[in-house]
Enzyme design. Structure first.
Site, mmCIF file in Angstrom:
data_model
loop_
_atom_site.group_PDB
_atom_site.id
_atom_site.type_symbol
_atom_site.label_atom_id
_atom_site.label_comp_id
_atom_site.label_asym_id
_atom_site.label_seq_id
_atom_site.Cartn_x
_atom_site.Cartn_y
_atom_site.Cartn_z
ATOM 1 N N PRO A 120 13.806 54.943 57.907
ATOM 2 C CA PRO A 120 14.745 54.546 59.129
ATOM 3 C C PRO A 120 14.154 53.563 60.424
ATOM 4 C CG PRO A 120 13.855 56.489 59.932
ATOM 5 C CD PRO A 120 13.535 56.045 58.319
ATOM 6 N N GLU A 157 21.407 43.592 52.493
ATOM 7 C CA GLU A 157 22.625 43.162 53.268
ATOM 8 C C GLU A 157 21.790 42.750 54.479
ATOM 9 O OE1 GLU A 157 25.463 44.040 53.342
ATOM 10 O OE2 GLU A 157 25.124 45.384 51.114
ATOM 11 N N CYS A 182 24.832 42.161 62.141
ATOM 12 C CA CYS A 182 25.054 41.623 61.356
ATOM 13 C C CYS A 182 26.421 40.713 61.333
ATOM 14 C CB CYS A 182 24.680 41.569 60.202
ATOM 15 S SG CYS A 182 25.493 43.203 59.547
HETATM 16 P P1 NAP Z 1 13.331 43.668 59.817
HETATM 17 O O1 NAP Z 1 12.957 43.228 60.805
HETATM 18 O O2 NAP Z 1 14.037 42.912 58.254
HETATM 19 O O3 NAP Z 1 13.976 45.388 60.088
HETATM 20 C C1 NAP Z 1 14.909 46.129 58.513
HETATM 21 C C2 NAP Z 1 13.910 46.954 58.426
HETATM 22 O O4 NAP Z 1 12.889 46.525 57.773
HETATM 23 C C3 NAP Z 1 13.282 48.052 59.830
HETATM 24 O O5 NAP Z 1 13.429 49.614 58.375
HETATM 25 C C4 NAP Z 1 11.734 47.609 59.931
HETATM 26 O O6 NAP Z 1 11.219 48.551 60.123
HETATM 27 C C5 NAP Z 1 11.638 47.154 58.370
HETATM 28 N N1 NAP Z 1 10.013 46.265 57.766
HETATM 29 C C6 NAP Z 1 9.919 44.816 58.026
HETATM 30 N N2 NAP Z 1 9.067 44.507 58.521
HETATM 31 C C7 NAP Z 1 8.626 45.215 57.070
HETATM 32 C C8 NAP Z 1 7.818 44.721 55.864
HETATM 33 N N3 NAP Z 1 7.619 43.566 55.445
HETATM 34 N N4 NAP Z 1 8.310 45.443 54.441
HETATM 35 C C9 NAP Z 1 9.105 46.695 54.737
HETATM 36 N N5 NAP Z 1 10.093 46.818 56.024
HETATM 37 C C10 NAP Z 1 9.515 46.258 56.948
HETATM 38 O O7 NAP Z 1 15.218 43.605 60.972
HETATM 39 P P2 NAP Z 1 15.574 43.930 61.841
HETATM 40 O O8 NAP Z 1 15.894 43.058 63.115
HETATM 41 O O9 NAP Z 1 15.366 44.901 62.557
HETATM 42 O O10 NAP Z 1 17.203 43.753 61.986
HETATM 43 C C11 NAP Z 1 18.266 42.862 62.318
HETATM 44 C C12 NAP Z 1 18.561 41.935 61.228
HETATM 45 O O11 NAP Z 1 18.966 43.184 59.900
HETATM 46 C C13 NAP Z 1 19.139 40.907 61.325
HETATM 47 O O12 NAP Z 1 18.987 39.716 61.083
HETATM 48 C C14 NAP Z 1 21.040 41.595 61.151
HETATM 49 O O13 NAP Z 1 21.649 40.374 60.286
HETATM 50 C C15 NAP Z 1 20.417 42.182 59.750
HETATM 51 N N6 NAP Z 1 21.488 43.665 59.632
HETATM 52 C C16 NAP Z 1 22.400 43.616 58.436
HETATM 53 C C17 NAP Z 1 22.913 44.056 58.373
HETATM 54 C C18 NAP Z 1 23.797 43.838 56.856
HETATM 55 O O14 NAP Z 1 24.702 44.501 56.434
HETATM 56 N N7 NAP Z 1 23.948 42.735 56.031
HETATM 57 C C19 NAP Z 1 23.130 45.331 58.730
HETATM 58 C C20 NAP Z 1 22.741 45.491 60.085
HETATM 59 C C21 NAP Z 1 22.009 44.409 60.302
HETATM 60 P P3 NAP Z 1 10.838 48.761 61.583
HETATM 61 O O15 NAP Z 1 12.186 48.887 62.370
HETATM 62 O O16 NAP Z 1 10.084 50.373 61.263
HETATM 63 O O17 NAP Z 1 9.560 48.080 61.518
#
Ligand code: NAP
Length: 475
Positions: free
Chosen positions: A174, A249, A283
């Protein structure tokens, strides 16, 4: 965490130390608790145990797995209030929305408990008389997932439920900002009868490290990711070496269109729900509004009035519609996009005033142009840029003018236009006269840089199954 009645949901809370992860409340900045993290060695042990557990689980009947998943679904619904509170405390969304997400998250468990019983193969008319051809579907094995903070429960259950129903084991990471509701949901899974090694969550201060362990593991056969396009594309590259199955996603940039023949009351209600849910941090949130010239004044009058009614505050307080955004970075990013839009010629039609803490005032921008950053980028905040348009052709071109392709919405009552526009929009999901379209019964997912793979619907379980072709000769 005093508000939580079922304290069994909080078993993960530990004494603070150098290795523990602190979780805070974005509405107040207050520390909620610490939880343990796992080292690389511990995560590798969890993966190995997961593989052993999966070997037993895949041999159970689909009916057995279904009955355990149904227990899990029931427990989520019985604990809806507590789970909602935990989510509001760590994530900030209003309590009613958080409880809605608990029910939405639970619905995937109920749905896939049923779908798991209908994993059918085929018998195929053979190409020679002495052969019989068949396909069977088998679980991919150990499945892993990385999920974001904006839907802390639903993004876990939408992946774990089909994985478990298919006969896979599941290891999830998560988001570090919102792990508590995910851990509470997994605790309920154990109470429902799911073996501990079969379903595990892991966290580490370095998400990158967890991602590398998942991607590089030859034991893990699948990675499902929900999050930003930047991180998603990096994970796809990392999975190349082990040729892992991947579903993505990713981000969105949803257009929300009001045609001249729209039901304006319905369009206003849809725009408010689609734009401001979860303080604009979903998203599939409407990112940019296109309103036809002929209904522009009428729509904008009603829309701004409805935005004025939205109440900002702590999500646990009665009547609050807009909670805080997730962190200071998010707030600064949103405020920068507003400032840049104004600098590029947009008008602040409503909102835009600074707020304390992590709150962002619902904001409406007019005189917006297609080329502005606020139209091209995912805002992820309670800000609605509005663009006027005249022709369907111009609209379709501008609506598709993005690297993203997750959700789109439009309001019209002309059946010919409805068919034409639905087909022309380059998106994985289209809401026609609807602002909220997510449901466990339909396939959720995007095209272009919004990713690939589908969650929910009859498609969702396929992401966790391999098709095996069997050719019986000499018969
Ligand atoms: P994010 O930075 O990509 O983070 C998502 C997850 O990835 C978190 O658990 C994060 O961990 C982890 N993470 C970050 N950097 C990583 C790396 N280098 N290697 C492995 N895991 C890594 O996205 P966010 O800003 O939290 O969430 C918002 C984004 O999600 C938006 O772009 C939104 O559109 C998208 N989203 C898409 C959907 C869909 O179904 N298409 C649904 C919901 C959200 P930590 O948080 O612990 O760093």
């Amino acid at each position: 965490m005093k508000e939580i009645k079922n304290t069994a949901l909080l078993v993960f809370i530990c004494e603070p130390s150098e290795t523990t992860l602190a979780v805070t409340n974005p509405a107040s900045g207050e520390l909620l608790c610490h939880i343990p993290t796992q080292t690389e060695e511990e995560i590798n042990t969890i993966i190995e145990r997961s593989a052993k557990a999966q070997k037993e689980w895949k041999n159970t009947t689909a009916k057995h797995r279904s009955s355990i998943l149904n227990n899990w679904y029931q427990l989520l619904m019985e604990n809806q209030d507590d789970l909602g509170r935990i989510m509001t405390l760590e994530q900030g969304k209003p309590l009613a929305e958080a409880k809605g997400e608990v029910a939405y998250g639970a619905s995937f468990i109920e749905w896939f408990a049923e779908e798991g019983k209908r994993v059918y193969g085929d018998t195929i008319p053979a190409h020679t008389g002495d052969r019989r051809l068949m396909t069977i579907k088998q679980p991919v094995g150990v499945a892993s997932a990385i999920t974001p903070w904006n839907f802390p429960i639903a993004m876990i259950t939408r992946k774990a439920a089909p994985a478990l129903a298919a006969g896979c084991s599941f290891i999830g990471k998560p988001a570090n900002q919102t792990p508590l509701s995910a851990y509470a949901v997994v605790e309920l899974a154990y109470q429902a009868g799911i073996p501990k090694d079969l379903l595990r969550l892991v966290v580490n201060h370095s998400s990158r490290l967890v991602g590398e362990i998942f991607c590089n593991s030859t034991t893990i056969r699948k990675l499902s990711f929900t999050g930003s396009t930047a991180v998603g594309s990096q994970l796809i590259a990392q999975c190349a070496e082990t040729v892992k199955r991947v579903s993505m996603e990713l981000g969105g940039n949803a257009p929300f269109v009001v045609f001249d023949d729209a039901d304006i009351d319905a369009a206003v209600a849809g725009a408010i729900a689609s734009k401001f849910r979860n303080a604009g941090q979903t998203c599939v949130c409407a990112n940019r509004l296109y309103v036809h010239d002929d209904v522009y004044d009428q729509f904008m009058g009603q829309f701004i009035e409805a935005v004025r009614q939205l109440k900002i505050g702590n999500g646990l307080d009665e009547g609050v519609n807009i909670g805080p955004v997730i962190d200071q970075n998010a707030k600064e990013g949103i405020n920068k996009l507003i400032a840049k839009a104004v600098e590029q010629g947009a008008t602040l039609a409503y909102g835009g005033s600074p707020r304390e803490g992590l709150f962002v005032e619902p904001t409406v921008l007019t005189d917006v142009e297609q080329s502005m950053d606020i139209v091209q980028e995912e805002i992820f905040g309670p800000v609605a840029p509005v663009i006027r348009f005249r022709t369907d052709e111009e609209l379709i071109q501008n609506a598709n003018d993005t690297v993203y392709g997750l959700a789109a919405y439009f309001y019209s009552r002309d059946i010919g236009r409805i068919f034409k526009v639905s087909e022309a929009l380059e998106y994985g999901m289209v809401g026609i006269n609807e602002g909220i379209i997510s449901t466990e019964v339909a396939p959720f997912g995007g095209v272009k840089q919004s990713g690939f793979g589908r969650e929910g619907g009859k498609e969702g379980i396929e992401e966790y199954l391999d098709t095996k072709y069997l050719c019986y000769g000499g018969v």
